[in-house]
Design an enzyme around this catalytic site. Sequence first.
Site, PDB file in Angstrom:
ATOM      1  N   GLY A  79      25.493  68.519  31.121  1.00 26.75           N
ATOM      2  CA  GLY A  79      27.125  67.946  31.392  1.00 26.75           C
ATOM      3  C   GLY A  79      26.815  67.143  32.576  1.00 26.75           C
ATOM      4  N   THR A  80      26.128  67.573  33.573  1.00 28.49           N
ATOM      5  CA  THR A  80      26.052  66.514  34.781  1.00 28.49           C
ATOM      6  C   THR A  80      25.594  65.259  34.361  1.00 28.49           C
ATOM      7  OG1 THR A  80      25.474  68.844  36.043  1.00 28.49           O
ATOM      8  CG2 THR A  80      24.818  66.648  37.203  1.00 28.49           C
ATOM      9  N   ASN A 162      36.848  74.263  35.344  1.00 26.39           N
ATOM     10  CA  ASN A 162      35.964  75.481  35.532  1.00 26.39           C
ATOM     11  C   ASN A 162      36.267  76.610  36.316  1.00 26.39           C
ATOM     12  OD1 ASN A 162      35.269  72.998  37.214  1.00 26.39           O
ATOM     13  ND2 ASN A 162      33.925  74.551  38.012  1.00 26.39           N
ATOM     14  N   GLN A 192      33.919  72.355  30.056  1.00 25.11           N
ATOM     15  CA  GLN A 192      34.486  73.771  29.769  1.00 25.11           C
ATOM     16  C   GLN A 192      35.202  73.901  28.509  1.00 25.11           C
ATOM     17  OE1 GLN A 192      34.010  76.673  31.419  1.00 25.11           O
ATOM     18  NE2 GLN A 192      32.444  75.702  32.814  1.00 25.11           N
ATOM     19  N   GLY A 213      25.633  71.939  26.154  1.00 27.81           N
ATOM     20  CA  GLY A 213      25.322  72.672  25.235  1.00 27.81           C
ATOM     21  C   GLY A 213      25.358  74.064  25.652  1.00 27.81           C
ATOM     22  N   HIS A 214      25.140  74.672  26.929  1.00 23.67           N
ATOM     23  CA  HIS A 214      24.974  76.019  27.483  1.00 23.67           C
ATOM     24  C   HIS A 214      26.273  76.749  27.590  1.00 23.67           C
ATOM     25  CE1 HIS A 214      25.685  75.911  31.913  1.00 23.67           C
ATOM     26  NE2 HIS A 214      25.275  74.638  31.618  1.00 23.67           N
ATOM     27  N   CYS A 338      29.583  82.634  50.298  1.00 23.55           N
ATOM     28  CA  CYS A 338      29.110  82.693  51.657  1.00 23.55           C
ATOM     29  C   CYS A 338      28.268  81.610  51.837  1.00 23.55           C
ATOM     30  CB  CYS A 338      28.821  83.908  51.846  1.00 23.55           C
ATOM     31  SG  CYS A 338      28.413  84.705  53.319  1.00 23.55           S
TER      32      CYS A 338
HETATM   33  N1  PLP Z   1      31.686  69.857  34.411  1.00 22.15           N
HETATM   34  C1  PLP Z   1      32.260  71.125  34.336  1.00 22.15           C
HETATM   35  C2  PLP Z   1      33.642  71.252  34.229  1.00 22.15           C
HETATM   36  C3  PLP Z   1      31.249  72.215  34.270  1.00 22.15           C
HETATM   37  O1  PLP Z   1      31.838  73.415  34.573  1.00 22.15           O
HETATM   38  C4  PLP Z   1      29.981  72.079  34.660  1.00 22.15           C
HETATM   39  C5  PLP Z   1      29.025  73.234  34.718  1.00 22.15           C
HETATM   40  O2  PLP Z   1      29.420  74.450  34.970  1.00 22.15           O
HETATM   41  C6  PLP Z   1      29.551  70.824  34.546  1.00 22.15           C
HETATM   42  C7  PLP Z   1      30.295  69.744  34.492  1.00 22.15           C
HETATM   43  C8  PLP Z   1      27.876  70.639  34.618  1.00 22.15           C
HETATM   44  O3  PLP Z   1      27.324  70.845  33.206  1.00 22.15           O
HETATM   45  P1  PLP Z   1      25.642  71.069  33.255  1.00 22.15           P
HETATM   46  O4  PLP Z   1      25.665  72.677  33.924  1.00 22.15           O
HETATM   47  O5  PLP Z   1      25.312  71.296  31.901  1.00 22.15           O
HETATM   48  O6  PLP Z   1      25.081  70.108  34.143  1.00 22.15           O
END
Ligand code: PLP
Length: 397
Positions: A79-80, A162, A192, A213-214, A338
């Site tokens: 996703g990133t 998220n 999400q 995907g995850h 923390c």
């Molecule tokens: N965008 C949102 C809203 C997310 O919650 C996340 C991961 O938690 C990401 C992007 C990033 O996805 P990835 O972990 O596949 O890089």
Amino acid sequence: MRTCLESSVPPIYLDHAATTPVDPRVVEAMLPYVREGWGNPSSVYAHGRRARRALDDARDRVANVLGARASEIVFTGCGTESDNLAIKGAAMAARDLTGARHIVTTTVEHHAVLHTVEWLQRHLGFEATFVRVDGWGRVDPAAVADAVRDDTALVSVMLANNEVGTLQPVAEVVAAVKARNPRVLVHTDAVQAGGLIPLDVEALNVDLLALSGHKFYAPKGVGVLYARRGTPLLAQLSGGGQERGWRSGTENVPYVAGLAEAFDLAYADLEGRSAHATRLRDRLIHGVLEGVPDATLTGHPSERMPNSASFAIKGADGESLLLNLDQEGICASSGSACSAGSIEVSHVLRAMGVPDAIARGSLRLTTGSETTDADVDRLLAVLPGIVERVRSAVLTG
Ligand code: PLP
């Protein structure tokens, strides 16, 4: 006492917004391309053609769920990466084409979006407007449109948050933005939302949409970017020109096949999955608010992800809550962490105006397909005692 990983008793997993287990049916869909179908999809011989067919099939299936064309689907590594390609790619292409140098986003985006926008500010001189949200974490579409300028390249507003699960009115944002400046592209981070709420790119009318995907029972390390036909996008990985030149690098066929299977499975039973998640989410919300004094729900009361129950627990700190829950074999999450001896408060809760002292006690519980009523019962049975212990430790500490 047992912890999430150290016991033979399976943990109670209430952290599906962090990641989901891989569905065994997804593993089955992947295995043929790990074992014998390992050809390179760019090769002309039979091995390659088999891998190419798997890619084409996966692209068709993902496009079909999204209401998109297969040619609008780009497979990525996560996703990133999808967010980076959308935001950097669209901003750089617009700058080259029209001289645009401004981006609009919100204060509650995931760091995959926020840090990418900040990177464009720092390294390429883009300007950015971060639109504020209300106390529930929602943006006002009119406020987003008001932030749009003549030189705006892109607007990025997430579909579902998220940390607090709040859903954004993305279709309304698109309508308001395009009315203000039809040239501006709109991206939504739907990471999400994937697998739990309907995703129709025509109804949303976005130009770019990111998935991972995850979050819907496929493995980590594979994502999707939907890019509407004709969207100017500068590739961020140069090389062999795979994925129609948008994402060079030999495609990860088994993971892509797994993602398509997982996506199909999720949307074949969207109502069932969503209803199950919602029922358990609502049990969590009512149970925690009743059982834990001074706990408040964070995020929107109704416009929220079906699986997300998030709270701020006054007088507790999130990390201690998580460690104590872990001792009971319950996996959960907190927006506060923390860091170097002090508690860092979530940027999302801060943006929503939650005072730091309360935001320190943030707790996120997210349900999934395999979550049971017994899991919820157990959480509700142990949480009040944990909160009491953590609060008295904070007072005496
Ligand atoms: N965008 C949102 C809203 C997310 O919650 C996340 C991961 O938690 C990401 C992007 C990033 O996805 P990835 O972990 O596949 O890089």
